[in-house]
Design a protein around this motif. Structure first.
Motif, PDB file in Angstrom:
ATOM      1  N   ALA A 178       1.779 -43.593  77.943  1.00  0.00           N
ATOM      2  CA  ALA A 178       2.406 -43.126  79.172  1.00  0.00           C
ATOM      3  C   ALA A 178       3.522 -42.172  78.778  1.00  0.00           C
ATOM      4  CB  ALA A 178       2.974 -44.303  79.957  1.00  0.00           C
ATOM      5  N   THR A 179       3.805 -41.179  79.633  1.00  0.00           N
ATOM      6  CA  THR A 179       4.890 -40.244  79.332  1.00  0.00           C
ATOM      7  C   THR A 179       6.229 -40.741  79.892  1.00  0.00           C
ATOM      8  OG1 THR A 179       4.057 -38.939  81.194  1.00  0.00           O
ATOM      9  CG2 THR A 179       3.485 -38.178  79.005  1.00  0.00           C
ATOM     10  N   SER A 180       6.256 -41.947  80.450  1.00  0.00           N
ATOM     11  CA  SER A 180       7.510 -42.613  80.795  1.00  0.00           C
ATOM     12  C   SER A 180       7.934 -43.471  79.601  1.00  0.00           C
ATOM     13  CB  SER A 180       7.310 -43.485  82.041  1.00  0.00           C
ATOM     14  OG  SER A 180       6.121 -44.235  81.933  1.00  0.00           O
ATOM     15  N   VAL A 181       9.180 -43.965  79.635  1.00  0.00           N
ATOM     16  CA  VAL A 181       9.633 -44.842  78.545  1.00  0.00           C
ATOM     17  C   VAL A 181       8.668 -46.017  78.422  1.00  0.00           C
ATOM     18  CG1 VAL A 181      11.475 -46.360  77.740  1.00  0.00           C
ATOM     19  CG2 VAL A 181      12.056 -44.185  78.822  1.00  0.00           C
ATOM     20  N   VAL A 182       8.336 -46.626  79.547  1.00  0.00           N
ATOM     21  CA  VAL A 182       7.349 -47.718  79.570  1.00  0.00           C
ATOM     22  C   VAL A 182       6.398 -47.512  80.738  1.00  0.00           C
ATOM     23  CG1 VAL A 182       8.714 -49.529  78.434  1.00  0.00           C
ATOM     24  CG2 VAL A 182       8.991 -49.140  80.893  1.00  0.00           C
ATOM     25  N   LEU A 230      10.089 -40.615  79.145  1.00  0.00           N
ATOM     26  CA  LEU A 230      10.301 -40.732  77.699  1.00  0.00           C
ATOM     27  C   LEU A 230      11.490 -39.843  77.315  1.00  0.00           C
ATOM     28  CD1 LEU A 230       9.328 -41.799  74.951  1.00  0.00           C
ATOM     29  CD2 LEU A 230       7.777 -39.845  74.818  1.00  0.00           C
ATOM     30  N   GLY A 231      12.452 -40.416  76.575  1.00  0.00           N
ATOM     31  CA  GLY A 231      13.676 -39.688  76.265  1.00  0.00           C
ATOM     32  C   GLY A 231      14.828 -40.132  77.159  1.00  0.00           C
ATOM     33  N   GLY A 238      16.706 -36.173  75.220  1.00  0.00           N
ATOM     34  CA  GLY A 238      15.431 -35.496  75.448  1.00  0.00           C
ATOM     35  C   GLY A 238      14.664 -35.963  76.675  1.00  0.00           C
ATOM     36  N   LYS A 241      12.281 -33.674  78.166  1.00  0.00           N
ATOM     37  CA  LYS A 241      10.995 -33.462  77.482  1.00  0.00           C
ATOM     38  C   LYS A 241       9.939 -34.422  78.031  1.00  0.00           C
ATOM     39  CE  LYS A 241      13.248 -31.953  73.245  1.00  0.00           C
ATOM     40  NZ  LYS A 241      13.227 -31.998  71.782  1.00  0.00           N
ATOM     41  N   GLY A 242      10.327 -35.700  78.172  1.00  0.00           N
ATOM     42  CA  GLY A 242       9.384 -36.661  78.742  1.00  0.00           C
ATOM     43  C   GLY A 242       8.993 -36.268  80.157  1.00  0.00           C
ATOM     44  N   TYR A 243       9.993 -35.817  80.922  1.00  0.00           N
ATOM     45  CA  TYR A 243       9.721 -35.344  82.291  1.00  0.00           C
ATOM     46  C   TYR A 243       8.793 -34.129  82.252  1.00  0.00           C
ATOM     47  CZ  TYR A 243      11.089 -32.140  86.161  1.00  0.00           C
ATOM     48  OH  TYR A 243      11.092 -31.218  87.171  1.00  0.00           O
ATOM     49  N   LEU A 245       6.639 -33.312  79.926  1.00  0.00           N
ATOM     50  CA  LEU A 245       5.288 -33.743  79.531  1.00  0.00           C
ATOM     51  C   LEU A 245       4.563 -34.382  80.706  1.00  0.00           C
ATOM     52  CD1 LEU A 245       5.748 -35.442  76.033  1.00  0.00           C
ATOM     53  CD2 LEU A 245       4.380 -33.409  76.524  1.00  0.00           C
TER      54      LEU A 245
ATOM     55  N   LEU B 175       6.698 -25.101  79.192  1.00  0.00           N
ATOM     56  CA  LEU B 175       7.239 -26.213  78.398  1.00  0.00           C
ATOM     57  C   LEU B 175       7.205 -25.798  76.931  1.00  0.00           C
ATOM     58  CD1 LEU B 175       8.083 -29.303  78.510  1.00  0.00           C
ATOM     59  CD2 LEU B 175       5.690 -29.805  78.004  1.00  0.00           C
ATOM     60  N   MET B 177       8.793 -27.696  73.609  1.00  0.00           N
ATOM     61  CA  MET B 177       9.644 -28.812  73.183  1.00  0.00           C
ATOM     62  C   MET B 177       9.304 -29.298  71.780  1.00  0.00           C
ATOM     63  SD  MET B 177       7.917 -31.979  75.349  1.00  0.00           S
ATOM     64  CE  MET B 177       7.929 -33.160  73.961  1.00  0.00           C
ATOM     65  N   VAL B 181      13.905 -35.937  69.034  1.00  0.00           N
ATOM     66  CA  VAL B 181      14.936 -35.980  70.081  1.00  0.00           C
ATOM     67  C   VAL B 181      15.568 -34.600  70.213  1.00  0.00           C
ATOM     68  CG1 VAL B 181      17.143 -36.988  70.780  1.00  0.00           C
ATOM     69  CG2 VAL B 181      15.400 -38.447  69.742  1.00  0.00           C
ATOM     70  N   LEU B 230      11.323 -38.260  69.558  1.00  0.00           N
ATOM     71  CA  LEU B 230      11.574 -38.430  70.987  1.00  0.00           C
ATOM     72  C   LEU B 230      11.322 -39.896  71.352  1.00  0.00           C
ATOM     73  CD1 LEU B 230      12.195 -37.132  73.747  1.00  0.00           C
ATOM     74  CD2 LEU B 230       9.758 -36.636  73.982  1.00  0.00           C
ATOM     75  N   GLY B 231      12.292 -40.507  72.057  1.00  0.00           N
ATOM     76  CA  GLY B 231      12.192 -41.938  72.340  1.00  0.00           C
ATOM     77  C   GLY B 231      13.066 -42.763  71.404  1.00  0.00           C
ATOM     78  N   TRP B 237      12.522 -47.917  73.402  1.00  0.00           N
ATOM     79  CA  TRP B 237      12.570 -46.776  74.322  1.00  0.00           C
ATOM     80  C   TRP B 237      11.452 -45.766  74.034  1.00  0.00           C
ATOM     81  CZ3 TRP B 237      17.027 -49.137  72.488  1.00  0.00           C
ATOM     82  CH2 TRP B 237      17.743 -49.842  73.477  1.00  0.00           C
ATOM     83  N   GLY B 238      10.423 -46.241  73.343  1.00  0.00           N
ATOM     84  CA  GLY B 238       9.237 -45.397  73.176  1.00  0.00           C
ATOM     85  C   GLY B 238       9.274 -44.465  71.976  1.00  0.00           C
ATOM     86  N   LYS B 241       6.115 -43.318  70.604  1.00  0.00           N
ATOM     87  CA  LYS B 241       5.381 -42.281  71.338  1.00  0.00           C
ATOM     88  C   LYS B 241       5.750 -40.896  70.807  1.00  0.00           C
ATOM     89  CE  LYS B 241       5.196 -45.069  75.511  1.00  0.00           C
ATOM     90  NZ  LYS B 241       5.253 -45.070  76.981  1.00  0.00           N
TER      91      LYS B 241
END
Lengths: 356, 356
Positions: A178-182, A230-231, A238, A241-243, A245, B175, B177, B181, B230-231, B237-238, B241
């Protein structure tokens, strides 16, 4: 409590359930392979536990078990599909077959599906490319739950990126993130285990961290809390960056499939989704055997990186899932009592007895 | 202190420098376009500030300004290039021309380059697809500086992902990136400004955070500190990933190009790099005008997300750089005195007078 069921028995049971719910025997087998392989890999949040949801959808007509999946546009390396609101597993399978065939003739194949539905673990679809010495891709979008950087509303889905790369003697590289933290599944685990959430997973619309899993889960349904990309929050680590992605995955999967905005949610209905699938020929760049030897070498270099004090080893993407699938192939797949009860219930309603 | 120079004058000066260093007039213009566009977008760390490095490389033979870039293998949608240790800007341009041509005939084009060199900002190459209504991609690897999750050695490069998507009236989605981080450039800014680093950017091989930018920079040269993916550190916190994405970029850019391991570093030499470029036809999926209207709508939805308290607005990838390029196109590109001095010096050595 859990009970172990052999992969073969669970696969057979799953296929019989989907047959009874109206799928052709071949299609029921396709769905069963996907779900049981996902459980074998230890991704319990995306496997057979969801069967009751899919069967209910097939029964109430919010999922199509006999979709007329049509190619709307086509070039040597691309295809645009109308997926006819088909069960996502059937769409994923057809889309990857097309992508694989195109990769073999044109070097690559890229398939966008309009009006697909939930397809389980993105990584499974990418991994279908592996036996053909192709690199596999899959991208999908989902309900808007993630805050854009500095934003006070969930706008982005947990939008996974999946990439599968063949190796030789080593297990393949299989990234499925997933491109979110979790992902939401992690929240559900904390909810079940009544464990506080780490700060930096969920915030409210003022940016305040939520750590109570019950509150976070309840409020996520009303949409007044957001998962972080993520980030994390802001730009320092960052988060942009997750946003970025996540938005990129939405573009490639949902907008390129012709949707004008976010996933439209109607309570009790399976939303229509755009999905993106791909296969890229290794042989188009390097002889596949040479490349797989390179992958083996490099995977081993990563895995033998000296670990930090207090840690045993360094993993590569897909390693944990591969080890889990070896163990579960031998020992059976552990099913929680609750999952078992739901599966038995669905089986009883369809006249399919649970094995053993 | 900075001094503003017009984009046109800087472009002309840059082209004359590279001509004087042995490039054909056409190729010198290609390099100048890339460098000055990057400065226009505000990415000062990847623009004309690097000219002395490239000119030195051309002069000492560690970069090839007249590369014989050959297609080694080809399918309708792919090409494998031997880039002949060419200046990365020349490789990027040729590779994207091939990718674009293939996308127009086969729906997509994917180009891998072996033995390329540093090519500036990855996003610039992706953005070359935009005027053709294509989605552009670029991936590149770099020196191993990033810790794999739980690892005590830098194994992964800052490995950027770049994706450019055309829009209609709105600026395109762009994008670009690093999968760490922060990229090295961020460290250099803190170094110049003598500002402490936030925890979670750099750690030593025991996992201890470093916040002194001078110590971090000095020790990064010896390789006994690591940037975090990143993460961040660990998996909470990923970080796995970001590490997985970084490794994925290495596979797609460097290993698929036939390299057996990490970027090989020889002091004073420009390392040979694998790069990956792509172009995907929008029209293969949706009429380009419809898709660009969808992009406009969705970009506006994101940009009008209500902001968190204390924040003014929500951005989309590429927005800041687009605004900066409007401003710098009008007002000129601000060059730091130090950068100016180096540029004048290079000009003097090649007999090219600095403008104005």
């Amino acid at each position: 409590m859990t009970q172990r069921v052999s992969a073969a028995a669970l696969r057979d049971y799953t296929a019989r359930l989907f047959s009874a719910a109206g799928l052709s025997a071949e299609d029921a087998g396709i769905v069963a392979d996907a779900l049981v392989t996902t459980d074998l890999r230890g991704i319990d949040s995306h496997g057979v536990a969801h069967i009751p949801r899919y069967i209910r959808g097939l029964q109430n007509g919010s999922l199509n078990g006999r979709p007329n999946i049509r190619i709307l546009r086509e070039t040597p390396s691309t295809a645009m599909l109308d997926a006819d609101h088909g069960l996502g597993f059937l769409v994923g399978y057809r889309a990857m077959q097309i992508a694989i065939a195109k990769a073999k003739t044109a070097g690559s194949g890229w398939v966008s599906a309009h009006d697909s539905t939930h397809y389980g673990a993105a990584g499974y679809w990418a991994s279908l490319a592996l036996p053909h010495d192709l690199i596999g891709f899959s991208l999908c979008t989902s309900t808007s739950r993630i805050a854009p950087t500095f934003g006070a509303r969930g706008m982005v889905g947990t939008n996974p990126i999946a990439l599968a790369v063949p190796a030789g003697r080593e297990p393949p590289f299989l990234l499925d993130m997933a491109t979110s933290v979790v992902p939401m599944g992690k929240l559900e685990i904390h909810l079940r285990e009544d464990k506080p959430l780490p700060e930096g997973w969920v915030v409210d619309i003022n940016g305040k961290a939520l750590t109570d899993p019950h509150e976070a889960y309840r409020r996520s349904i009303d949409g007044d809390v957001m998962l972080l990309p993520l980030g994390g929050a802001g730009e320092t680590w960052g988060g942009h960056k997750g946003y970025g992605l996540g938005f990129a995955v939405e573009i490639m999967s949902h907008l390129l499939a012709g949707y004008a905005g976010a996933v439209a949610v109607t309570p009790g209905r399976e939303p229509g989704l755009g999905q993106f699938y791909g296969a890229l020929s290794v042989d188009a760049f390097q002889p596949a055997d040479d490349f797989k030897a390179i992958m083996d070498n490099r995977l081993r270099e990563y895995k033998t990186t000296p670990p930090l004090p207090g840690h045993e080893r360094v993993l590569v993407a897909g390693q944990k899932e591969w080890e889990k699938s070896q163990e579960r192939q031998r020992e059976g797949i552990p099913l929680h009592d609750e999952v078992l009860a739901h599966l038995r219930e669905v089986g009883a309603s369809l006249g399919v007895p649970f094995p053993g």
